[in-house]
Design a protein around this motif. Sequence first.
Motif, short mmCIF file in Angstrom:
data_model
loop_
_atom_site.label_atom_id
_atom_site.label_comp_id
_atom_site.label_asym_id
_atom_site.label_seq_id
_atom_site.Cartn_x
_atom_site.Cartn_y
_atom_site.Cartn_z
N VAL A 50 17.51 51.44 77.40
CA VAL A 50 16.58 50.32 77.54
C VAL A 50 16.47 49.96 79.02
O VAL A 50 15.38 49.64 79.52
N ILE A 51 17.56 50.09 79.75
CA ILE A 51 17.48 49.77 81.18
C ILE A 51 16.63 50.81 81.91
O ILE A 51 15.77 50.47 82.72
N GLN A 52 16.84 52.05 81.56
CA GLN A 52 16.00 53.09 82.19
C GLN A 52 14.53 52.80 81.99
O GLN A 52 13.72 52.91 82.90
N ILE A 53 14.22 52.42 80.76
CA ILE A 53 12.81 52.23 80.44
C ILE A 53 12.25 50.99 81.12
O ILE A 53 11.15 51.01 81.67
N VAL A 54 13.04 49.94 81.16
CA VAL A 54 12.56 48.73 81.83
C VAL A 54 12.35 49.01 83.32
O VAL A 54 11.37 48.58 83.92
N ILE A 55 13.26 49.78 83.90
CA ILE A 55 13.11 50.07 85.33
C ILE A 55 11.89 50.92 85.60
O ILE A 55 11.19 50.75 86.59
#
Lengths: 984, 142
Positions: free
Chosen positions: A465-470
């Motif tokens: 989820v962090i990868q995608i938000v970034i």
Amino acid sequence: MPTVAKGDAMRGLAVFISDIRNCKSKEAEQKRINKELANIRSKFKGDKTLDGYSKKKYVCKLLFIFLLGHDIDFGHMEAVNLLSSNKYTEKQIGYLFISVLVNTESELIRLIIQAIKNDLFTRNPVHICLALQCIANIGSKEMAEALAPEIPKLIVSGETLDAVKQSACLCLLRLFRTSPETVPSGEWTQRVGHLLNDQHLGVVTSATSLIHTLAQKTPEDFRQCVQLAISRLSRIVTSSYTDLQDYTYYFVPAPWLSVKLLRLLQVYPPPEDPAMRGRLNECLETILNKAQEPPKSKKVQHSNAKNAVLFEAINLIIHHDTEPTLLVRACNQLGQFLQHRETNLRYLALESMCLLASSEFSHEAVKKHMDTVITALKTERDVSVRQRAVDLLYGMCDKSNAEEIVAEMLSYLETADYSIREEMVLKVAILAEKYPVDYTWYVDTILNLIRIAGDYVSDEVWYRVIQIVINRDDVQGYAAKVVFEALQAPACHENMVKVGGYILGEFGNLIAGDQRSSPMVQFQLLHSKYHLCSAPTRGLLLSTYIKFINLFPEIKGQLQDVLRNNNNLQNADAELQQRAIEYLQLSTVASQDVLATVLEEMPPFPERESSILAKLKKKKPNVSDIEVKEGKKSSNPPTLNNSAANTPEATPASAPVPVMAAAPAPAPVQSASDDLLGLSAGPAAAVPVTNNFAAPAAPAGGGGLLVDVFDTPPAQNNVSTALAPQAEDNFFNMAGETAPSGDASATELDGRFAIKNNGVLFENELLQIGVKAEYKGNLGRLGLFYGNKTSYPFQFFTPTVSCPGELASALNVQTKPLDVNTVEGGAQVQQIINVECIADFLDAPILSIKFSYSGSMQQINLMLPVMLNKFFEPVEMDATTFFNRWKQLNSPGQEEQKIFKATYPINQDNSRTKLLGFGFGLLDGVDPNPDNFVGAGIIKAQSSQVGCLLRLEPNMQAQMYRLTLRTSSNSVTTRLADLLLKLF
Amino acid sequence: MLKFILLVNKQGQTRLAQYYEHPEHERVSIERDIIRKCLAREDSQCSFLEYKNFKLVYRRYASLYFIVGVDHTENELAILELIHNIVETYDKYFDKVCELDIMFNLDKAYMILEEMVMNGRIVEMNQNRILLPIRVMDQAAQ
């Protein structure tokens, strides 16, 4: 009233069993067993030869004891003796004991094989069958070698009794499984297929299993069986239940044989011959029709047998995946079963439908049953059925129903069985990512997942989820807002704190305008969780705080107080202590500009297969099938991956990286997570080069030797290589040395030629090749010196240089032919090669040398030391110019960053020499950290000139480097980085 | 294919065990584990369960459980009826078979099984043919 044993009653056995049954405790039972074992042992050892009857009785007792869970370490010899008895009952007991108790490694196996041989060659079919059954059960390699050649004869001989044929088929199958090479090929393979036509259905049943296994191995050899199997199947399914009297089971004709035939057909694609195909489809339709007929019996045996055939037919329909009508009919049939009162049928229907969901013809039909499946998920009392329902929902999910399915799965998750939670979490995460309604929905879903089942959310899920938000800047503000709200819950899972800490640290500024989530509120909210968290999460939060110092200078004081707190500054955890100290120092010493550069927003992550999917595949290998098949669907919905990759605006401006000092990077997590985030692939600041504080001191000493000898004569190189076997040993790779011909692969070029122009390129017992080179601008000139080390001449000595593939257009190479074609013993000849760089290139040209030495042809393939950096010229510039240019080169692809473990010990002077040798102009004083290197240069190709900027940050503790290159050409960046990587 | 057939009573005692593949782990402990799993299930639950890398198909007859381990290619319902056919064949031979019959006539019980399943595959499902050799043997013994 105890039942009396049938036939020749064994009273002693009955007594023993009754005794055991009457034992009141485990101890008493053990005592009785020990007594009996002692008794049997003494009987076996005694002088009196036991008669067959007694032996049989004792062997039965031993079997019984074995079944109670005790190891039996004697009696084997007695059992083997029973094999040679002429009495059927005794022989049978002998074989039974051996089948159950003897493992394949037994030393008695030779005796057993001999006994089996004797029985195989008797004319007594009952004995032959016993022997065959024994082989089928034990089937060791030794047995296969001794007996395999005999079995096929039995199968195809016209004289063999049916019962023997049956046993022989499965016996051969066993030997084939144990060691296929012992089974002779031959004419029998042709004839075994015709057993499918045999009158005796028992023979057909056994033969089908044998053919199935053989056909899996070599399908072509048994292709004729497809037709035979179809016609046999057709005769069975169209027969009335009275036709096959003996093989009709509860009004179903030969159900087990039908299942086997249908499975055999699954080895092959649908038959191409239209007549055969028509006949098969008729069979399948008949089976489907029968499912709709009123049952001929109310017994469950009837419906089970009928449905066993039906499910196997559906498997075949799915396997063929070519008949839309059959697929849809199958789907409807399974749909009926979904609401059947038999749990078994509901379970199997869910399982089969999962396969149907992956077919493009039936995917839509499966989707119609979504509501039923959701009800099953909610109401089934059996967890294994609910598990199947989850699988099916996952399988039928696509863009159109993702929102509903994910919502249902999430709500079920709250009460789901512990045993299936982790898998469900993965599935929800994958579906949310694969079929996002929009990104805010995606973020909501994952945060819900963490809220509901935080303990079961593996690291991969929250990394993702962090990868995608970034990578998606349109969702960052929303993510910050919802994660902030989620953190306000009184009890909040640690995984939520991790995600919250990370996202607020990156994007907290986007919601700081709102008084309710002002910087101070954000900080206090996160810090209120700090003391409840484990060390890795605290480390992450400390990184968040240093990012806050950059984002929100107004609360710097409070943040520094936390860092300064003794709990952190003197924490027993080295990682936390170091972060606190270094972050505090960084926030005190560095100017706001420097801080802003260090703590720049994260650059986007490279797109790759979701790590969650990889995890699910690992957990459930069969899931991958579903994924593979999905590729066939014409309307493959775009996944989050693709869409993120296709939208350039999603890429936030790449960070200009600079100064990292020796401080640990604002790493999201500890080093253990590196690989999962794909950090090794290099998404910038996420990689804490310094993260692994406890890195071992230095790599093996051998590496050091190699650095030292970079400029020493190669002969010594050899020595040092020998001394340090762990060091890279292809300094002198002798690929072509003794191979008389044909070794086409060229010897890998040694990295040290990247930074020097002269040296020994190759050496073996026969030949030494030296090289001297000069370069100016885009031109170069190489002198090659071929020295004959032997006292005999090399005849037909022909070196040729080639530029394979793309290289031909990037590099212009001119070779002057040799004046002579013989190199006398001890002599040296010289060859001049001129090169011109047209465009950037990666591979080196290949020098291939052929000659004849004392009658045998020798061939040597080498890479010439012509690399891109040879056409490199150093450039001097001041810090301002450097940073201006650095910032200009910020489009994607212009930067290449590599983080790698040092191959050689890190040494300031050596690194300097290497970079200068490589062609860079080193710019001292540009980087505030004197340990780091900053350099610039220009690649001079004929077609273009490419400016290159370099930054190399060594990290002594971790023995790692971070290399950042920026150039105006994407390919040059990659190629130079590859070359540089090998030097350090 | 079949990996094993177990006959177990309600107390968890193994009454018959036939393996068609050598068990990967210790036989006794794996049997206990399998038995515990099956005994713990209710009648309303389905007759199949995933176990390690294979499947269990089981059926209960009074106090006796028949448990068959199969790989993932096997047809569950066919196995379920194989169990029933085994029971019927036992019944035919022993005349109203019970746990004791199997214990006292272990050799016969194995022999019947052997005629029906060999090397993990079904060989013969015709009850008369299954019982033929054993009847021959009984006659020879008399």
